[in-house]
Design a protein around this motif. Structure first.
Motif, PDB file in Angstrom:
ATOM      1  N   PHE A  99      -6.791 -45.677  39.852  1.00 16.92           N
ATOM      2  CA  PHE A  99      -6.721 -47.456  40.155  1.00 16.92           C
ATOM      3  C   PHE A  99      -7.524 -48.114  40.531  1.00 16.92           C
ATOM      4  CE2 PHE A  99      -4.838 -51.057  42.446  1.00 16.92           C
ATOM      5  CZ  PHE A  99      -4.080 -51.960  41.382  1.00 16.92           C
ATOM      6  N   TRP A 100      -8.548 -47.927  42.291  1.00 20.85           N
ATOM      7  CA  TRP A 100      -8.902 -48.590  42.923  1.00 20.85           C
ATOM      8  C   TRP A 100     -10.805 -48.525  42.192  1.00 20.85           C
ATOM      9  CZ3 TRP A 100      -7.998 -52.187  45.283  1.00 20.85           C
ATOM     10  CH2 TRP A 100      -6.548 -53.095  45.962  1.00 20.85           C
ATOM     11  N   SER A 101     -11.177 -47.215  41.548  1.00 23.25           N
ATOM     12  CA  SER A 101     -12.414 -47.303  40.559  1.00 23.25           C
ATOM     13  C   SER A 101     -12.204 -47.482  39.411  1.00 23.25           C
ATOM     14  CB  SER A 101     -12.378 -45.860  40.984  1.00 23.25           C
ATOM     15  OG  SER A 101     -12.135 -44.728  39.987  1.00 23.25           O
ATOM     16  N   LYS A 102     -10.864 -47.911  38.811  1.00 30.05           N
ATOM     17  CA  LYS A 102     -11.143 -48.008  37.542  1.00 30.05           C
ATOM     18  C   LYS A 102     -11.461 -47.694  36.736  1.00 30.05           C
ATOM     19  CE  LYS A 102     -11.205 -53.406  38.253  1.00 30.05           C
ATOM     20  NZ  LYS A 102     -11.445 -53.517  39.425  1.00 30.05           N
ATOM     21  N   GLY A 103     -10.845 -46.039  37.437  1.00 27.83           N
ATOM     22  CA  GLY A 103     -11.614 -44.739  35.951  1.00 27.83           C
ATOM     23  C   GLY A 103     -12.442 -44.191  36.501  1.00 27.83           C
ATOM     24  N   GLU A 104     -13.484 -44.349  37.302  1.00 24.24           N
ATOM     25  CA  GLU A 104     -14.824 -44.363  37.669  1.00 24.24           C
ATOM     26  C   GLU A 104     -14.997 -43.838  38.744  1.00 24.24           C
ATOM     27  OE1 GLU A 104     -18.163 -46.068  36.709  1.00 24.24           O
ATOM     28  OE2 GLU A 104     -17.030 -46.696  34.693  1.00 24.24           O
ATOM     29  N   ALA A 105     -14.521 -43.338  39.017  1.00 27.58           N
ATOM     30  CA  ALA A 105     -14.466 -42.225  39.978  1.00 27.58           C
ATOM     31  C   ALA A 105     -13.389 -41.050  40.159  1.00 27.58           C
ATOM     32  CB  ALA A 105     -14.216 -42.822  41.962  1.00 27.58           C
ATOM     33  N   GLU A 106     -13.710 -39.379  40.332  1.00 30.12           N
ATOM     34  CA  GLU A 106     -12.691 -38.806  40.195  1.00 30.12           C
ATOM     35  C   GLU A 106     -11.912 -37.824  41.303  1.00 30.12           C
ATOM     36  OE1 GLU A 106     -11.537 -35.458  35.985  1.00 30.12           O
ATOM     37  OE2 GLU A 106     -13.339 -35.763  36.820  1.00 30.12           O
ATOM     38  N   ALA A 107     -10.571 -37.564  41.253  1.00 31.34           N
ATOM     39  CA  ALA A 107     -10.431 -36.755  42.604  1.00 31.34           C
ATOM     40  C   ALA A 107      -9.664 -35.777  42.410  1.00 31.34           C
ATOM     41  CB  ALA A 107      -8.758 -38.037  42.817  1.00 31.34           C
ATOM     42  N   MET A 108     -10.456 -34.371  43.098  1.00 33.01           N
ATOM     43  CA  MET A 108     -10.239 -33.404  42.721  1.00 33.01           C
ATOM     44  C   MET A 108      -9.726 -32.575  44.132  1.00 33.01           C
ATOM     45  SD  MET A 108     -13.376 -32.324  40.196  1.00 33.01           S
ATOM     46  CE  MET A 108     -14.571 -33.225  40.060  1.00 33.01           C
ATOM     47  N   PHE A 109      -9.635 -31.430  43.891  1.00 31.98           N
ATOM     48  CA  PHE A 109      -8.216 -30.682  44.718  1.00 31.98           C
ATOM     49  C   PHE A 109      -8.903 -29.578  44.795  1.00 31.98           C
ATOM     50  CE2 PHE A 109      -5.870 -34.084  43.138  1.00 31.98           C
ATOM     51  CZ  PHE A 109      -5.341 -35.509  44.724  1.00 31.98           C
ATOM     52  N   LEU A 110      -9.193 -28.363  46.125  1.00 33.33           N
ATOM     53  CA  LEU A 110      -9.383 -26.983  45.757  1.00 33.33           C
ATOM     54  C   LEU A 110      -7.899 -26.715  46.338  1.00 33.33           C
ATOM     55  CD1 LEU A 110     -11.975 -27.893  47.760  1.00 33.33           C
ATOM     56  CD2 LEU A 110     -12.308 -27.678  45.836  1.00 33.33           C
ATOM     57  N   ARG A 111      -8.218 -24.944  45.826  1.00 34.29           N
ATOM     58  CA  ARG A 111      -7.064 -24.010  46.259  1.00 34.29           C
ATOM     59  C   ARG A 111      -6.798 -23.641  47.095  1.00 34.29           C
ATOM     60  NH1 ARG A 111      -7.054 -19.587  41.787  1.00 34.29           N
ATOM     61  NH2 ARG A 111      -9.379 -19.607  42.168  1.00 34.29           N
ATOM     62  N   HIS A 112      -8.143 -23.373  47.657  1.00 29.98           N
ATOM     63  CA  HIS A 112      -8.353 -22.762  49.117  1.00 29.98           C
ATOM     64  C   HIS A 112      -8.380 -24.588  50.330  1.00 29.98           C
ATOM     65  CE1 HIS A 112      -8.873 -19.382  46.743  1.00 29.98           C
ATOM     66  NE2 HIS A 112      -8.293 -18.791  48.051  1.00 29.98           N
ATOM     67  N   GLU A 113      -7.766 -25.310  50.134  1.00 32.52           N
ATOM     68  CA  GLU A 113      -7.592 -26.374  50.942  1.00 32.52           C
ATOM     69  C   GLU A 113      -8.134 -26.215  51.874  1.00 32.52           C
ATOM     70  OE1 GLU A 113      -3.850 -28.477  49.036  1.00 32.52           O
ATOM     71  OE2 GLU A 113      -3.260 -27.460  50.361  1.00 32.52           O
ATOM     72  N   GLY A 114      -7.283 -25.554  52.555  1.00 30.29           N
ATOM     73  CA  GLY A 114      -7.057 -26.091  53.760  1.00 30.29           C
ATOM     74  C   GLY A 114      -7.974 -25.102  54.996  1.00 30.29           C
ATOM     75  N   PHE A 115      -8.881 -23.838  53.961  1.00 29.64           N
ATOM     76  CA  PHE A 115      -9.662 -23.192  55.080  1.00 29.64           C
ATOM     77  C   PHE A 115     -10.879 -22.952  54.796  1.00 29.64           C
ATOM     78  CE2 PHE A 115      -5.208 -20.846  53.847  1.00 29.64           C
ATOM     79  CZ  PHE A 115      -5.236 -20.392  54.929  1.00 29.64           C
ATOM     80  N   LEU A 116     -11.487 -24.393  54.647  1.00 22.91           N
ATOM     81  CA  LEU A 116     -12.717 -24.495  54.429  1.00 22.91           C
ATOM     82  C   LEU A 116     -14.251 -24.689  55.738  1.00 22.91           C
ATOM     83  CD1 LEU A 116     -11.957 -26.183  52.071  1.00 22.91           C
ATOM     84  CD2 LEU A 116     -13.096 -28.053  51.902  1.00 22.91           C
ATOM     85  N   GLY A 117     -13.454 -24.981  56.732  1.00 24.31           N
ATOM     86  CA  GLY A 117     -13.241 -25.285  57.923  1.00 24.31           C
ATOM     87  C   GLY A 117     -13.557 -23.459  58.807  1.00 24.31           C
ATOM     88  N   ALA A 118     -13.229 -22.729  58.598  1.00 22.51           N
ATOM     89  CA  ALA A 118     -12.409 -21.317  58.487  1.00 22.51           C
ATOM     90  C   ALA A 118     -13.452 -20.488  57.954  1.00 22.51           C
ATOM     91  CB  ALA A 118     -11.828 -20.723  58.721  1.00 22.51           C
ATOM     92  N   LEU A 119     -13.473 -20.845  56.765  1.00 25.75           N
ATOM     93  CA  LEU A 119     -14.469 -19.653  55.821  1.00 25.75           C
ATOM     94  C   LEU A 119     -16.342 -20.553  56.168  1.00 25.75           C
ATOM     95  CD1 LEU A 119     -13.391 -20.710  52.381  1.00 25.75           C
ATOM     96  CD2 LEU A 119     -14.151 -18.656  53.714  1.00 25.75           C
ATOM     97  N   GLY A 120     -16.329 -21.201  56.693  1.00 22.19           N
ATOM     98  CA  GLY A 120     -17.179 -22.325  57.175  1.00 22.19           C
ATOM     99  C   GLY A 120     -18.311 -21.419  58.425  1.00 22.19           C
ATOM    100  N   ALA A 121     -17.383 -20.596  59.325  1.00 19.71           N
ATOM    101  CA  ALA A 121     -17.247 -20.821  60.264  1.00 19.71           C
ATOM    102  C   ALA A 121     -17.369 -19.206  60.001  1.00 19.71           C
ATOM    103  CB  ALA A 121     -15.495 -20.099  61.422  1.00 19.71           C
ATOM    104  N   PHE A 122     -16.953 -18.494  58.949  1.00 19.61           N
ATOM    105  CA  PHE A 122     -17.117 -16.668  58.584  1.00 19.61           C
ATOM    106  C   PHE A 122     -18.284 -16.961  58.049  1.00 19.61           C
ATOM    107  CE2 PHE A 122     -17.267 -13.456  55.273  1.00 19.61           C
ATOM    108  CZ  PHE A 122     -16.239 -12.365  55.730  1.00 19.61           C
ATOM    109  N   MET A 123     -18.832 -18.088  56.982  1.00 17.47           N
ATOM    110  CA  MET A 123     -19.797 -17.689  56.424  1.00 17.47           C
ATOM    111  C   MET A 123     -21.122 -17.851  57.970  1.00 17.47           C
ATOM    112  SD  MET A 123     -18.892 -17.530  53.725  1.00 17.47           S
ATOM    113  CE  MET A 123     -20.045 -17.994  52.364  1.00 17.47           C
ATOM    114  N   SER A 124     -21.319 -18.416  58.835  1.00 14.47           N
ATOM    115  CA  SER A 124     -22.528 -18.721  60.500  1.00 14.47           C
ATOM    116  C   SER A 124     -22.682 -17.416  60.448  1.00 14.47           C
ATOM    117  CB  SER A 124     -21.805 -20.035  60.931  1.00 14.47           C
ATOM    118  OG  SER A 124     -20.165 -18.692  61.707  1.00 14.47           O
ATOM    119  N   TYR A 125     -21.609 -16.557  60.216  1.00 17.68           N
ATOM    120  CA  TYR A 125     -22.070 -15.041  61.016  1.00 17.68           C
ATOM    121  C   TYR A 125     -23.728 -14.423  60.557  1.00 17.68           C
ATOM    122  CZ  TYR A 125     -17.593 -13.069  63.327  1.00 17.68           C
ATOM    123  OH  TYR A 125     -16.358 -13.389  63.646  1.00 17.68           O
ATOM    124  N   GLU A 126     -24.184 -15.336  59.620  1.00 19.33           N
ATOM    125  CA  GLU A 126     -25.397 -15.624  59.107  1.00 19.33           C
ATOM    126  C   GLU A 126     -26.371 -15.017  59.991  1.00 19.33           C
ATOM    127  OE1 GLU A 126     -26.414 -17.111  55.708  1.00 19.33           O
ATOM    128  OE2 GLU A 126     -25.783 -19.414  56.754  1.00 19.33           O
TER     129      GLU A 126
END
Ligand SMILES: Nc1ncnc2c1ncn2[C@@H]1O[C@H](COP(=O)(O)OP(=O)(O)OP(=O)(O)O)[C@@H](O)[C@H]1O
Ligand SMILES: CC(C)(CO)[C@@H](O)C(=O)NCCC(=O)O
Length: 410
Positions: free
Chosen positions: A335-362
């Motif tokens: 509505f606000w972007s008059k169709g210009e921007a798009e909202a997308m969602f992620l299947r693992h929506e709640g685990f981004l931070g934990a995954l990032g911490a997991f990757m940081s073992y590198e």
């Protein structure tokens, strides 16, 4: 164990050697866990994987077996942290950290952790599990987790509008820039320009904690899912003041507002001479969900506009793959972007931070993980000095469920 623990194929009594690299994201509302668990029978040689990796410049060791396994996900309410500690202890997950390589003889175990609770509960982890939390920056972890998922996991991102879920084709070479909106207790909005290149451009305190906190007080619901479930049957128009309520049933067409647009969330409650008990909990839940989701959608759009970003990825456990929430956010952005921007969602929506911490073992020099991009079948490779982990991300992941991985064992 807390009923919130949400692990598919959860091993019941895994021997310690099967589990490695636990990472935590301890937020204001929820604790998220990610850990890698080997299959029992997955020791096999995988020449194709080995040669793919080598062709991309990653060293592989032919003497090591390739092990299959899964990244597991679990969550607990932060207020029930003792259940989480018990779970970690019973699964011996706390042994899946790393030793400080600078202190040669140190037997101190470090676990990667992010979120405010990595600071708040550090002493508790030390006392109960004898582990130290190696703190990683929350925003950095969110971004690392998002980039990882968007590049590595097939059908991770999707759009949701008018009840239609459509998986988005994400070209890893054409991912940036984007706006990441993480809706946890509070909301962070992060402009992401590349791996490790980001800026937190905005935030709002009206987030998932507001929905659940106000909802609990107003409806007496006992848990978050109950409140969310209630919203299905509710009608927000009973409580929200619509443009039509103000304009005698007509649109305010001149400024583009239809009669059904919400003019004031909860606005009817001021004029109705009604008490709280006169409202149905389901209507309250619906209004609340709409208010919070609309507001986040609008602020997100404004920030996307501010930086000329077309794609907005929404994550965080507030969303819970809930149709009405996603629809409201999508409609607000649209509505606000008059169709210009798009909202997308992620299947693992709640685990981004934990995954990032997991990757940081590198970052660790011993037993750590390094992440290299590998195209097509094995889009991401996670490896370490001691062992190499190739996350094949073959599309079998589903929300909180585990993700298939392939590992070079030691
Ligand atoms: N079972 C649940 N119990 C409590 N809240 C839940 C639950 N499921 C989803 N939620 C929602 O998810 C929100 C927490 O999301 P998330 O775990 O992403 O954030 P957090 O890390 O706890 O918060 P922050 O990042 O602000 O510290 C809650 O505020 C609530 O709106
Ligand atoms: C404080 C954090 C980052 C903790 O996760 C989060 O709850 C948040 O982004 N809150 C919103 C704070 C604000 O920008 O108004």
């Amino acid at each position: 164990m807390d009923h919130l623990a949400h692990v598919s194929n959860q091993p019941n009594s895994q021997p310690q050697s099967q589990i490695s690299h636990l990472a935590l994201d301890i937020g204001g509302s929820l604790i998220k866990l990610v850990y890698f668990c080997r299959y029992d029978d997955s020791c096999r040689d995988d020449d194709e994987l080995r040669s793919q990796n080598e062709s991309l410049g990653s060293k592989s060791d032919n003497s090591r077996p390739v092990l299959g396994g899964k990244l597991h996900f679990a969550k607990f309410e932060t207020s029930k942290i003792n259940d989480c500690l018990e779970f970690i202890h019973s699964m011996k997950l706390h042994l899946g950290g790393f030793h400080d390589c600078t202190a040669r003889s140190s037997d101190k175990i470090f676990i990667k952790a992010t979120g405010g609770g990595a600071y708040k509960f550090a002493d508790l982890f030390k006392e109960k599990l004898s582990v130290s939390l190696d703190k990683e920056d929350e925003m950095e972890c969110l971004v690392t987790g998002a980039n990882f998922l968007l590049k590595a996991v097939h059908q991770e991102a999707f759009t949701y509008l008018d009840g239609q879920k459509e998986f988005a084709q994400i070209d890893p070479n054409d991912l940036y820039p984007y706006l990441l909106v993480n809706i946890g207790s509070g909301v962070s909005m992060i402009k992401v320009d590349g791996d490790g290149k980001f800026e937190r451009v905005s935030g709002t305190s009206l987030g998932g904690g507001t929905f659940w906190g106000l909802g609990r007080l107003l409806t007496k619901c006992k848990n978050f899912d109950e409140l969310l479930e209630l919203s299905h049957q509710g009608n927000n128009r009973v409580i929200d003041m619509l443009v039509g309520d103000i304009y005698g049933g007509t649109d305010y067409a001149k400024i583009g507002l239809s009669a059904t647009t919400i003019a004031s969330s909860f606005g009817k409650a001021i004029s109705d001479n009604k008490e709280l008990v006169d409202y149905k909990p389901e209507d309250i839940s619906r209004s609340l969900l709409r208010m919070i989701s609309n507001n986040i959608g609008q602020i997100s759009y404004l920030n996307a506009l501010r930086f000329g970003l077309k794609r907005i990825f929404f994550a965080g456990f507030f969303i819970r793959g809930h149709a009405y929430t996603m629809d409201t956010i999508s409609v607000a952005v649209n509505f606000w972007s008059k169709g210009e921007a798009e909202a997308m969602f992620l299947r693992h929506e709640g685990f981004l931070g934990a995954l990032g911490a997991f990757m940081s073992y590198e970052k660790q020099c011993l037993d750590g993980l390094t992440v290299n991009k590998i195209p097509q079948r094995f889009p991401i490779s996670v490896s370490s000095a001691g062992n190499k982990i190739y996350c094949s991300m073959n599309g079998k992941s589903n929300g909180n469920e585990s993700i298939e991985c392939t590992v070079y064992g030691t």
